[in-house]
Scaffold this motif. Structure first.
Motif, PDB file in Angstrom:
ATOM      1  N   ASP A  48      46.475  34.702  44.861  1.00  0.00           N
ATOM      2  CA  ASP A  48      46.989  33.752  43.878  1.00  0.00           C
ATOM      3  C   ASP A  48      47.404  34.537  42.642  1.00  0.00           C
ATOM      4  OD1 ASP A  48      47.741  31.437  42.650  1.00  0.00           O
ATOM      5  OD2 ASP A  48      45.773  30.485  42.719  1.00  0.00           O
ATOM      6  N   GLU A  49      48.049  33.877  41.730  1.00  0.00           N
ATOM      7  CA  GLU A  49      48.469  34.537  40.497  1.00  0.00           C
ATOM      8  C   GLU A  49      47.235  35.010  39.734  1.00  0.00           C
ATOM      9  OE1 GLU A  49      51.044  33.594  36.414  1.00  0.00           O
ATOM     10  OE2 GLU A  49      50.984  32.140  38.066  1.00  0.00           O
ATOM     11  N   GLY A  50      47.220  36.275  39.387  1.00  0.00           N
ATOM     12  CA  GLY A  50      46.102  36.833  38.628  1.00  0.00           C
ATOM     13  C   GLY A  50      44.955  37.357  39.461  1.00  0.00           C
ATOM     14  N   THR A  51      45.088  37.310  40.795  1.00  0.00           N
ATOM     15  CA  THR A  51      43.993  37.827  41.638  1.00  0.00           C
ATOM     16  C   THR A  51      44.157  39.330  41.877  1.00  0.00           C
ATOM     17  OG1 THR A  51      45.205  37.302  43.679  1.00  0.00           O
ATOM     18  CG2 THR A  51      43.660  35.642  42.826  1.00  0.00           C
ATOM     19  N   CYS A  52      43.093  39.941  42.262  1.00  0.00           N
ATOM     20  CA  CYS A  52      43.107  41.363  42.639  1.00  0.00           C
ATOM     21  C   CYS A  52      42.134  41.571  43.787  1.00  0.00           C
ATOM     22  CB  CYS A  52      42.735  42.253  41.448  1.00  0.00           C
ATOM     23  SG  CYS A  52      41.010  42.114  40.940  1.00  0.00           S
ATOM     24  N   GLN A  53      42.317  42.666  44.481  1.00  0.00           N
ATOM     25  CA  GLN A  53      41.389  43.023  45.564  1.00  0.00           C
ATOM     26  C   GLN A  53      40.402  44.061  45.039  1.00  0.00           C
ATOM     27  OE1 GLN A  53      43.102  43.993  49.396  1.00  0.00           O
ATOM     28  NE2 GLN A  53      44.880  42.681  48.992  1.00  0.00           N
ATOM     29  N   LEU A  54      39.130  43.828  45.309  1.00  0.00           N
ATOM     30  CA  LEU A  54      38.096  44.752  44.855  1.00  0.00           C
ATOM     31  C   LEU A  54      37.413  45.362  46.075  1.00  0.00           C
ATOM     32  CD1 LEU A  54      36.563  45.927  42.431  1.00  0.00           C
ATOM     33  CD2 LEU A  54      34.954  44.015  42.633  1.00  0.00           C
ATOM     34  N   LYS A  66      36.507  42.272  48.337  1.00  0.00           N
ATOM     35  CA  LYS A  66      36.423  40.953  47.735  1.00  0.00           C
ATOM     36  C   LYS A  66      37.717  40.672  46.979  1.00  0.00           C
ATOM     37  CE  LYS A  66      31.961  40.477  48.741  1.00  0.00           C
ATOM     38  NZ  LYS A  66      31.435  39.456  49.680  1.00  0.00           N
ATOM     39  N   ARG A  67      38.084  39.405  46.929  1.00  0.00           N
ATOM     40  CA  ARG A  67      39.232  39.019  46.100  1.00  0.00           C
ATOM     41  C   ARG A  67      38.674  38.229  44.912  1.00  0.00           C
ATOM     42  NH1 ARG A  67      42.413  37.070  49.605  1.00  0.00           N
ATOM     43  NH2 ARG A  67      44.096  38.617  49.557  1.00  0.00           N
ATOM     44  N   ILE A  68      38.997  38.692  43.702  1.00  0.00           N
ATOM     45  CA  ILE A  68      38.523  38.029  42.495  1.00  0.00           C
ATOM     46  C   ILE A  68      39.683  37.912  41.508  1.00  0.00           C
ATOM     47  CG2 ILE A  68      36.172  38.921  42.778  1.00  0.00           C
ATOM     48  CD1 ILE A  68      36.811  40.961  40.569  1.00  0.00           C
ATOM     49  N   MET A  69      39.462  37.212  40.422  1.00  0.00           N
ATOM     50  CA  MET A  69      40.464  37.161  39.357  1.00  0.00           C
ATOM     51  C   MET A  69      40.379  38.476  38.586  1.00  0.00           C
ATOM     52  SD  MET A  69      41.851  34.297  39.950  1.00  0.00           S
ATOM     53  CE  MET A  69      43.011  34.333  38.565  1.00  0.00           C
ATOM     54  N   GLU A  70      41.520  39.081  38.353  1.00  0.00           N
ATOM     55  CA  GLU A  70      41.544  40.386  37.698  1.00  0.00           C
ATOM     56  C   GLU A  70      40.894  40.340  36.316  1.00  0.00           C
ATOM     57  OE1 GLU A  70      44.668  44.096  37.039  1.00  0.00           O
ATOM     58  OE2 GLU A  70      45.443  42.044  37.223  1.00  0.00           O
ATOM     59  N   LYS A  71      41.051  39.218  35.625  1.00  0.00           N
ATOM     60  CA  LYS A  71      40.484  39.092  34.277  1.00  0.00           C
ATOM     61  C   LYS A  71      38.965  39.161  34.284  1.00  0.00           C
ATOM     62  CE  LYS A  71      40.431  33.999  34.373  1.00  0.00           C
ATOM     63  NZ  LYS A  71      38.967  33.917  34.475  1.00  0.00           N
ATOM     64  N   ASP A  72      38.341  38.901  35.469  1.00  0.00           N
ATOM     65  CA  ASP A  72      36.884  38.939  35.572  1.00  0.00           C
ATOM     66  C   ASP A  72      36.343  40.351  35.807  1.00  0.00           C
ATOM     67  OD1 ASP A  72      36.724  36.208  35.193  1.00  0.00           O
ATOM     68  OD2 ASP A  72      36.713  35.751  37.352  1.00  0.00           O
TER      69      ASP A  72
END
Length: 327
Positions: free
Chosen positions: A275-281, A220-226
């Motif tokens: 996108d800026e601030g995203t990460c792969q989970l 999944k790709r989510i915002m890292e801050k989440d």
């Protein structure tokens, strides 16, 4: 028919202990319906003679109906005081009904029920062969990864493994069954207990490799801050870069047990593109946190998650990590 007669004689002699002779066909007139379903023979056992009733049509045979037909047979044949039904490959439930109704019969090679001879025998069912294991279940792979990461220092039971790895004792019992079936580790029995014994890691890794699979179930790709700080377990090329000369990927890559995604998804929305601030989970088949060290997934699981990569830099970094392992 001669082969069937010989098989019958051999089977009865072996089970009942009496030499038996399957005699000639009895030509006594019978109603056409009975002729279509049965053939009558004389059976000689010692100084006694029995009426042998051979089933021509097993598919339509019903014990209750047979008892009615038997009354008609006795009206035409009077020289016998006992009989035995002869058949082959009769369904189990039909044979059970015959036993319940006290109908003597011989299902050649499988079952003999003949009270007149004081004999009864049923072939034991052969145990089914264990299924061929081509790939281990996630729980079984978790046990092996645990062992490879020095988690099993002494003999351990399924119950203890369940406590340590977060599975049920039944799941760990099945894991030991898989491991034992392909002889990856030694499993010792002591009374009712089974123990998984520690193994030499290098040999275990070599033997288990063909059965181990990529631990990543989904990404999944989510915002890292989440993603909570305590769940940011480095995985993939991020983890590989942390312990090699490989450059960090643009998007951080983390690993999480698939079971935890449902709860996290309530606060972390998926993002369709980088996108800026995203990460792969990476969502794993088993819990990567169990074997983590220094904030990243264990080297064995990391290798399995990246072993199909065709990037020479990744391949080289992986090989160097495995060479550094202390076996």
């Amino acid at each position: 028919m001669e082969a069937t007669k010989q098989q019958f004689e051999d089977f009865v002699k072996k089970i009942a202990g009496y030499p038996v002779t399957w005699g000639n066909l009895i030509t006594t007139p019978l109603p056409q319906l009975l002729k279509q379903r049965y053939a009558l023979y004389t059976l000689h056992i010692g100084n006694r003679s029995f009426l042998g009733i051979y089933l021509k049509n097993k598919i339509e045979f019903k014990p209750a109906t047979f008892e009615k037909h038997l009354q008609q047979v006795w009206q035409n044949i009077t020289e016998y005081d006992a009989y035995c039904v002869i058949t082959q490959d009769l369904p189990g439930y039909v044979r059970q009904r015959m036993v319940e109704r006290k109908i003597p019969f011989v299902d050649i090679g499988r079952q003999l029920f003949w009270p007149e001879l004081g004999a009864a025998y049923q072939q034991k069912k052969l145990k089914a062969s264990p299924p061929v294991v081509k790939a281990l279940s996630p729980a079984t792979q978790a046990v092996l990864i645990y062992a490879l990461n020095d988690g099993i220092q002494k003999p351990v039971t399924p119950k203890k493994l369940a406590e340590q790895l977060g599975y049920t004792p039944m799941t760990m019992t099945r894991a030991l069954n898989e491991i034992e079936s392909i002889k990856l580790c030694s499993v010792k029995r002591q009374g009712k207990e089974r123990f998984l014994l520690p193994e030499h890691k290098e040999m275990l890794w070599k033997n288990a490799r063909p059965f181990l699979h990529n631990p990543v179930k989904n990404v999944k790709r989510i915002m890292e801050k989440d993603l909570p700080e305590n769940q940011r377990l480095a995985a993939g090329e991020t983890a590989l870069a942390q312990c090699s000369m490989l450059t960090l990927p643009k998007e951080p890559i983390y690993a999480l047990w698939n079971r935890y995604w449902k709860k996290l998804s309530k606060t972390a929305q998926t993002v369709p593109i980088e996108d800026e601030g995203t990460c792969q989970l990476q969502l794993w088949h088993y819990n990567p946190a169990l074997f983590a060290a220094e904030g990243r997934v264990d080297p064995f699981s990391l290798y399995l998650s990246l072993q199909t990569e065709r990037d020479e830099r990744v391949e080289s970094a992986l090989e160097k990590i495995m060479e550094k392992l202390k076996w």
